[in-house]
Motif scaffolding. Structure first.
Motif, PDB file in Angstrom:
ATOM      1  N   GLY A   1       0.774  -1.231   0.000  1.00  0.00           N
ATOM      2  CA  GLY A   1       0.000   0.000   0.000  1.00  0.00           C
ATOM      3  C   GLY A   1       0.804   1.279   0.000  1.00  0.00           C
ATOM      4  O   GLY A   1       0.248   2.362  -0.177  1.00  0.00           O
ATOM      5  N   ARG A   2       2.126   1.182   0.173  1.00  0.00           N
ATOM      6  CA  ARG A   2       2.937   2.392   0.170  1.00  0.00           C
ATOM      7  C   ARG A   2       3.127   2.905  -1.256  1.00  0.00           C
ATOM      8  O   ARG A   2       2.945   2.163  -2.232  1.00  0.00           O
ATOM      9  CB  ARG A   2       4.298   2.148   0.819  1.00  0.00           C
ATOM     10  CG  ARG A   2       5.196   1.157   0.060  1.00  0.00           C
ATOM     11  CD  ARG A   2       6.668   1.407   0.335  1.00  0.00           C
ATOM     12  NE  ARG A   2       7.099   2.645  -0.295  1.00  0.00           N
ATOM     13  CZ  ARG A   2       8.243   3.246  -0.006  1.00  0.00           C
ATOM     14  NH1 ARG A   2       9.043   2.754   0.904  1.00  0.00           N
ATOM     15  NH2 ARG A   2       8.586   4.359  -0.618  1.00  0.00           N
ATOM     16  N   TYR A   3       3.536   4.168  -1.386  1.00  0.00           N
ATOM     17  CA  TYR A   3       3.809   4.711  -2.717  1.00  0.00           C
ATOM     18  C   TYR A   3       5.050   4.028  -3.287  1.00  0.00           C
ATOM     19  O   TYR A   3       6.097   3.967  -2.648  1.00  0.00           O
ATOM     20  CB  TYR A   3       4.020   6.219  -2.642  1.00  0.00           C
ATOM     21  CG  TYR A   3       4.445   6.812  -3.967  1.00  0.00           C
ATOM     22  CD1 TYR A   3       3.602   6.773  -5.068  1.00  0.00           C
ATOM     23  CD2 TYR A   3       5.699   7.391  -4.107  1.00  0.00           C
ATOM     24  CE1 TYR A   3       3.992   7.284  -6.284  1.00  0.00           C
ATOM     25  CE2 TYR A   3       6.103   7.911  -5.321  1.00  0.00           C
ATOM     26  CZ  TYR A   3       5.244   7.862  -6.411  1.00  0.00           C
ATOM     27  OH  TYR A   3       5.639   8.363  -7.617  1.00  0.00           O
ATOM     28  N   PHE A   4       4.913   3.488  -4.482  1.00  0.00           N
ATOM     29  CA  PHE A   4       5.996   2.750  -5.131  1.00  0.00           C
ATOM     30  C   PHE A   4       6.771   3.701  -6.028  1.00  0.00           C
ATOM     31  O   PHE A   4       6.307   4.080  -7.103  1.00  0.00           O
ATOM     32  CB  PHE A   4       5.399   1.603  -5.940  1.00  0.00           C
ATOM     33  CG  PHE A   4       6.355   0.478  -6.195  1.00  0.00           C
ATOM     34  CD1 PHE A   4       6.718  -0.383  -5.179  1.00  0.00           C
ATOM     35  CD2 PHE A   4       6.888   0.285  -7.460  1.00  0.00           C
ATOM     36  CE1 PHE A   4       7.591  -1.425  -5.415  1.00  0.00           C
ATOM     37  CE2 PHE A   4       7.766  -0.748  -7.708  1.00  0.00           C
ATOM     38  CZ  PHE A   4       8.121  -1.609  -6.686  1.00  0.00           C
ATOM     39  N   THR A   5       7.944   4.111  -5.577  1.00  0.00           N
ATOM     40  CA  THR A   5       8.701   5.122  -6.301  1.00  0.00           C
ATOM     41  C   THR A   5       9.285   4.561  -7.600  1.00  0.00           C
ATOM     42  O   THR A   5       9.440   3.346  -7.764  1.00  0.00           O
ATOM     43  CB  THR A   5       9.860   5.663  -5.447  1.00  0.00           C
ATOM     44  OG1 THR A   5      10.851   4.628  -5.298  1.00  0.00           O
ATOM     45  CG2 THR A   5       9.373   6.098  -4.076  1.00  0.00           C
TER      46      THR A   5
END
Length: 311
Positions: free
Chosen positions: A295-299
């Motif tokens: 769920g984290r932002y995937f850079t």
């Protein structure tokens, strides 16, 4: 309520007002006053000042949890902004155990930095449990590990399939009678020992010899014991280790037999002090994966690193 949270968080990290004040380049009285203002706004103390080192109150634990969520959101937005710059700036924090940090990640990092020299790489070396905690907190972007982490919390991508090999000190007399089962360095490197026609060593041949095992909570240790049990063999364990690399070093010193992954063996220099054998297929195969928090932002830096590494 979270104005001034940076002062509180620094004290929490250092567990000391004096150390935190030095890090923040302010006086200790000034730091104490800032923290007190935050506590007054909340209406409850954050720190239990009666303990050494400095501890958190129940309210303080929840405050720190919320602060870490806020910091995680801040990092995600910063990462998003960096992506607009087409990877010409930014950070990527990777984590791995001693084995992965020493032998697997360095060449992957080198290849990535060659393509993206302006991305700052941080490498953290810790145990699997500590790395998973850092990953969940958002302190690490990606970790490489051979332990299956909770899929409800972490997403993953397969890096490589790994197989355990039996490593035996070359001076052990048993090796003379098992030459037909021995694996060469080249066969490990090119994976030809995995051919079904390649003979599997009868593990019971090593009954009564000393073994260097990984601890029960370690995935290598669990699999090694499962292999032994499935083949009605009880190893004579003289040492239980935390790190696979340490177990190998003790093995090559001549002290005992160990179970080692072929990924590591394919990358370390040739060692005349060790002889290798193929193990039964059951329990000896596992996936090495990159993990990140679900769920984290995937850079873009994360995406490109994975694309380059997991070919």
């Amino acid at each position: 309520m979270f104005q001034g949270m940076e002062y509180v968080y620094e004290v929490y990290k250092e567990k000391s007002f004096s150390k935190a004040a030095a890090n923040l380049f302010i006086s200790q009285p000034s730091l104490s006053a800032n923290v007190k203002r935050v506590e007054n706004r909340i209406g409850y103390p954050i720190f239990d000042r009666s303990t050494k080192p400095l501890g958190l109150t129940e309210c303080g634990k929840e405050y720190i949890r919320c602060v870490e969520e806020i910091l995680g959101i801040h990092r995600s937005f910063s990462a998003f902004i960096h992506d607009w710059d087409k990877l010409s700036t930014g950070n990527l924090t990777l984590g791995g155990s001693n084995l992965f940090s020493s032998w697997i990640l360095p060449p992957l990092i080198s290849a990535f930095v060659t393509c993206y020299p302006h991305i700052k790489i941080n490498l953290i070396e810790e145990s699997t449990a500590q790395l998973a905690e850092l990953l969940q907190k958002g302190s690490v972007d990606l970790i490489l590990d051979n332990t299956a982490l909770n899929p409800d919390i972490f997403d993953s991508r397969i890096f490589h399939e790994e197989h355990l090999i039996l490593a035996v000190p070359s001076h052990f007399p048993i090796n003379a009678s098992l030459k037909d089962y021995q694996i060469t360095d080249l066969q490990i490197q090119n994976g030809s020992f995995l051919n079904p026609s390649f003979p599997i060593v009868p593990i019971k041949s090593f009954k009564g010899l000393p073994f260097i095992m990984m601890k029960n909570e370690n995935d290598t240790g669990k699999r090694a014991r499962q292999i032994c049990q499935a083949n009605d063999f009880e190893p004579d364990v003289v040492l239980n280790m935390d790190q696979q690399m340490t177990a190998y070093n003790i093995c090559q010193s001549g002290m005992g037999i160990s179970f080692i992954g072929d990924i590591m063996l394919s990358r370390i220099p040739h060692n005349h002090n060790v002889v290798y054998y193929k193990l039964p297929a059951q329990h000896n195969s596992r996936r090495i994966c990159f993990y990140w928090k679900k769920g984290r932002y995937f850079t873009k830096a994360m995406e490109e690193f994975l694309n380059m590494s997991c070919k």
